[in-house]
Design a protein around this motif. Structure first.
Motif, PDB file in Angstrom:
ATOM      1  N   GLY A  64      10.357  10.227   5.169  1.00 35.62           N
ATOM      2  CA  GLY A  64      10.194   9.638   4.158  1.00 35.62           C
ATOM      3  C   GLY A  64       8.936   8.600   3.872  1.00 35.62           C
ATOM      4  N   PHE A  65       9.253   7.904   5.068  1.00 40.53           N
ATOM      5  CA  PHE A  65       8.381   6.509   5.183  1.00 40.53           C
ATOM      6  C   PHE A  65       7.093   6.184   5.715  1.00 40.53           C
ATOM      7  CE2 PHE A  65      12.402   4.977   3.709  1.00 40.53           C
ATOM      8  CZ  PHE A  65      12.093   3.871   2.171  1.00 40.53           C
ATOM      9  N   LYS A  66       6.264   5.260   5.063  1.00 43.50           N
ATOM     10  CA  LYS A  66       5.000   5.917   6.332  1.00 43.50           C
ATOM     11  C   LYS A  66       4.573   4.166   6.387  1.00 43.50           C
ATOM     12  CE  LYS A  66       0.767   8.237   7.340  1.00 43.50           C
ATOM     13  NZ  LYS A  66       0.238   9.338   6.514  1.00 43.50           N
ATOM     14  N   VAL A  67       4.110   3.473   7.471  1.00 45.32           N
ATOM     15  CA  VAL A  67       4.189   2.060   7.737  1.00 45.32           C
ATOM     16  C   VAL A  67       2.543   2.001   8.573  1.00 45.32           C
ATOM     17  CG1 VAL A  67       4.180  -0.276   8.788  1.00 45.32           C
ATOM     18  CG2 VAL A  67       6.163   1.112   8.342  1.00 45.32           C
ATOM     19  N   TYR A  68       1.255   1.958   7.471  1.00 45.53           N
ATOM     20  CA  TYR A  68      -0.264   1.701   7.835  1.00 45.53           C
ATOM     21  C   TYR A  68      -0.637   0.971   8.861  1.00 45.53           C
ATOM     22  CZ  TYR A  68       0.112   5.298   3.816  1.00 45.53           C
ATOM     23  OH  TYR A  68       0.331   6.558   3.390  1.00 45.53           O
ATOM     24  N   LYS A  69      -0.994   1.329   9.428  1.00 49.22           N
ATOM     25  CA  LYS A  69      -1.833  -0.194  10.648  1.00 49.22           C
ATOM     26  C   LYS A  69      -2.463  -0.720   9.456  1.00 49.22           C
ATOM     27  CE  LYS A  69      -3.035   3.048  14.944  1.00 49.22           C
ATOM     28  NZ  LYS A  69      -4.226   3.591  15.638  1.00 49.22           N
ATOM     29  N   SER A  70      -2.701  -2.438   9.228  1.00 50.39           N
ATOM     30  CA  SER A  70      -2.995  -3.198   8.994  1.00 50.39           C
ATOM     31  C   SER A  70      -3.563  -4.680   9.338  1.00 50.39           C
ATOM     32  CB  SER A  70      -2.078  -4.111   7.481  1.00 50.39           C
ATOM     33  OG  SER A  70      -2.436  -5.277   7.121  1.00 50.39           O
ATOM     34  N   ILE A  71      -4.709  -4.861   9.023  1.00 51.91           N
ATOM     35  CA  ILE A  71      -5.251  -6.584  10.137  1.00 51.91           C
ATOM     36  C   ILE A  71      -5.103  -7.272   9.353  1.00 51.91           C
ATOM     37  CG2 ILE A  71      -6.660  -5.072  11.885  1.00 51.91           C
ATOM     38  CD1 ILE A  71      -9.370  -4.941  10.571  1.00 51.91           C
ATOM     39  N   ALA A  72      -4.274  -7.717   8.038  1.00 53.27           N
ATOM     40  CA  ALA A  72      -4.535  -8.577   7.029  1.00 53.27           C
ATOM     41  C   ALA A  72      -3.688  -9.176   7.081  1.00 53.27           C
ATOM     42  CB  ALA A  72      -4.793  -8.079   5.538  1.00 53.27           C
ATOM     43  N   ASN A  73      -3.151 -10.677   6.053  1.00 48.36           N
ATOM     44  CA  ASN A  73      -1.483 -10.665   6.134  1.00 48.36           C
ATOM     45  C   ASN A  73      -1.270 -10.080   4.782  1.00 48.36           C
ATOM     46  OD1 ASN A  73      -2.910 -10.759   3.326  1.00 48.36           O
ATOM     47  ND2 ASN A  73      -2.260 -13.315   3.431  1.00 48.36           N
ATOM     48  N   PHE A  74      -1.015  -8.848   4.936  1.00 43.74           N
ATOM     49  CA  PHE A  74       0.028  -7.535   4.002  1.00 43.74           C
ATOM     50  C   PHE A  74       0.185  -6.579   5.202  1.00 43.74           C
ATOM     51  CE2 PHE A  74      -3.798  -7.115   2.652  1.00 43.74           C
ATOM     52  CZ  PHE A  74      -4.230  -5.960   2.134  1.00 43.74           C
ATOM     53  N   ILE A  75       1.562  -5.813   4.624  1.00 45.74           N
ATOM     54  CA  ILE A  75       1.080  -4.459   4.635  1.00 45.74           C
ATOM     55  C   ILE A  75       1.910  -3.496   3.995  1.00 45.74           C
ATOM     56  CG2 ILE A  75       3.681  -4.146   5.595  1.00 45.74           C
ATOM     57  CD1 ILE A  75       2.599  -3.756   8.703  1.00 45.74           C
ATOM     58  N   GLU A  79      11.888   8.438  -5.114  1.00 40.92           N
ATOM     59  CA  GLU A  79      13.198   7.800  -6.068  1.00 40.92           C
ATOM     60  C   GLU A  79      13.748   7.171  -5.446  1.00 40.92           C
ATOM     61  OE1 GLU A  79      12.969  10.680  -2.226  1.00 40.92           O
ATOM     62  OE2 GLU A  79      12.163  10.347  -3.351  1.00 40.92           O
ATOM     63  N   MET A  80      14.051   6.627  -4.707  1.00 38.34           N
ATOM     64  CA  MET A  80      14.017   4.768  -4.148  1.00 38.34           C
ATOM     65  C   MET A  80      13.758   3.791  -4.689  1.00 38.34           C
ATOM     66  SD  MET A  80      14.446   5.309  -0.356  1.00 38.34           S
ATOM     67  CE  MET A  80      15.601   7.088   0.955  1.00 38.34           C
ATOM     68  N   LYS A  81      12.306   3.847  -5.365  1.00 36.01           N
ATOM     69  CA  LYS A  81      11.548   2.715  -6.130  1.00 36.01           C
ATOM     70  C   LYS A  81      12.831   1.189  -7.005  1.00 36.01           C
ATOM     71  CE  LYS A  81       7.897   1.419  -8.780  1.00 36.01           C
ATOM     72  NZ  LYS A  81       6.286   2.326 -10.075  1.00 36.01           N
ATOM     73  N   GLU A  82      13.296   1.906  -7.405  1.00 38.49           N
ATOM     74  CA  GLU A  82      14.360   1.660  -8.868  1.00 38.49           C
ATOM     75  C   GLU A  82      15.236   1.111  -7.706  1.00 38.49           C
ATOM     76  OE1 GLU A  82      17.918   2.619 -11.967  1.00 38.49           O
ATOM     77  OE2 GLU A  82      15.807   4.042 -12.374  1.00 38.49           O
TER      78      GLU A  82
END
Length: 354
Positions: A282-293, A300-303
């Motif tokens: 259920g997780f997805k990590v996006y490519k980033s070329i900045a100082n954040f991801i 349902e895991m937000k809280e």
């Protein structure tokens, strides 16, 4: 529980400035404050603009300075949306910094969002969609962000050129490159583009890569035509800028190697998040070329995630915008900060797998 909050929600700097920056502050000659930074005998606007001109081999008259990139963006949007032609339309990316629309609203601008699509593990500008919108609306400003906040994707120099070729010469392409130094130290494409296309404005800052958001320094590069010459006069300060902060800024840019080492720590974090968090259901990590991801997570895991981060005295950015409201943007910090954030996510995810 930790006493101090760890802010990983603002894309600020969680490291130590370079020794050159520290020395510039400690060794500053206070008597210099008795003089303006404008270099009258050379016709230069300041010592910082002259330094940037020599470093990047760009004519000093094509360099603009401001109170962070925030100031440069605001001046550009206000100036170009209030021209005699009456064109108040600005295009901004669908997923982007809220500030763009806000500054356009201040002068009665008409803000339209162009499409940014999720493509596998990244985001991409929809060039055909942008072209169709330009042909229909003819914006005064086409604002592009590279890398883009919050999606982390960037544009190549070839893609930037493709975009500027879509707009008429009376329109402006405003490029927010606040995070661009993480991509490369080479800005030769900037010099080439402003020489070839007079209707381009590039905005950069010392707040991100150089970790000095509290110094409030932005700098930009502009093409040359009658409209740009008027904008340059509008943007620049006649008597120069802050002499002490200019010397600190020069020291920061000179100590590029220090900040490249920090960028390597951030790259380690990107790989860690991709390998460990990206493997979670259920997780997805996006490519980033900045100082954040940017990470997509099961809503349902937000809280539980928010509570655990609060218990650890950590803050990350939980997105609320349409079509991106199941995502969190995490600033890349020190190794121990990155490890703790990753462990929090792993802990919460594991609890939901039982």
């Amino acid at each position: 529980m930790q006493n101090d909050l760890n802010y990983l929600d603002r894309n600020e700097f969680n490291f130590t400035p370079s020794q050159e920056v520290i020395d510039a502050i400690n060794n500053f000659d206070i008597k210099k404050l008795a003089f303006y930074t404008r270099i009258y005998d050379k016709g230069k606007k300041s010592i910082f603009s002259e330094f940037l001109s020599e470093l990047y081999n760009i004519d000093e008259s094509q360099i603009i300075l401001g109170y962070g990139a925030e100031d440069l963006l605001k001046m550009a949007v206000h100036f170009f949306l209030t021209q005699e032609d009456g064109n108040k339309t600005i295009f901004i990316p669908k997923f982007s910094w809220w500030y763009y629309k806000s500054i356009a609203d201040e002068v009665g601008g008409k803000t339209l969002q162009y499409p940014v699509n999720e493509v596998e593990d990244t985001f991409a500008y929809d060039f055909e969609g942008i072209k169709a919108m330009i042909e229909k609306e003819t914006p005064k400003i086409l604002l592009v962000a590279s890398p883009n906040n919050p999606t982390g994707n960037g544009l190549t120099s070839e893609e930037l050129e493709k975009l500027v070729q879509m707009i008429p010469s009376t329109s402006i392409m405003l490029v927010d490159e606040a995070y661009a130094s993480y991509v490369s130290s080479d800005i030769s494409y900037v010099r080439e583009m402003i020489a070839k296309y007079p209707n381009v404005v590039f905005c950069r800052t010392l707040s991100k890569f150089y970790g000095l958001p509290g110094l409030r320094w932005g700098f930009g590069f502009i093409g040359r035509n009658e409209q740009m010459d008027r904008f340059s006069k509008y943007a620049n300060k006649y008597l120069g800028y802050d002499r002490m902060s200019e010397e600190i800024a020069i020291a920061a840019v000179k100590s590029d190697a220090h900040y490249r080492d920090i960028a390597n720590v951030m790259e380690e974090a990107r790989q860690m998040y991709t390998k460990e968090v990206g493997a979670l259901p259920g997780f997805k990590v996006y490519k980033s070329i900045a100082n954040f991801i940017l990470i997509k997570y099961p809503i349902e895991m937000k809280e539980a995630l928010q509570k655990e981060f609060a218990d650890q005295s950590y803050k990350v950015k939980f997105m609320n915008e349409p079509d991106i409201n199941t995502h969190m943007r995490i600033t890349l910090g020190r190794r121990e900060q990155n490890r703790l954030v990753c462990d929090v996510i792993l802990k919460i995810a594991k609890g939901y797998q039982k």
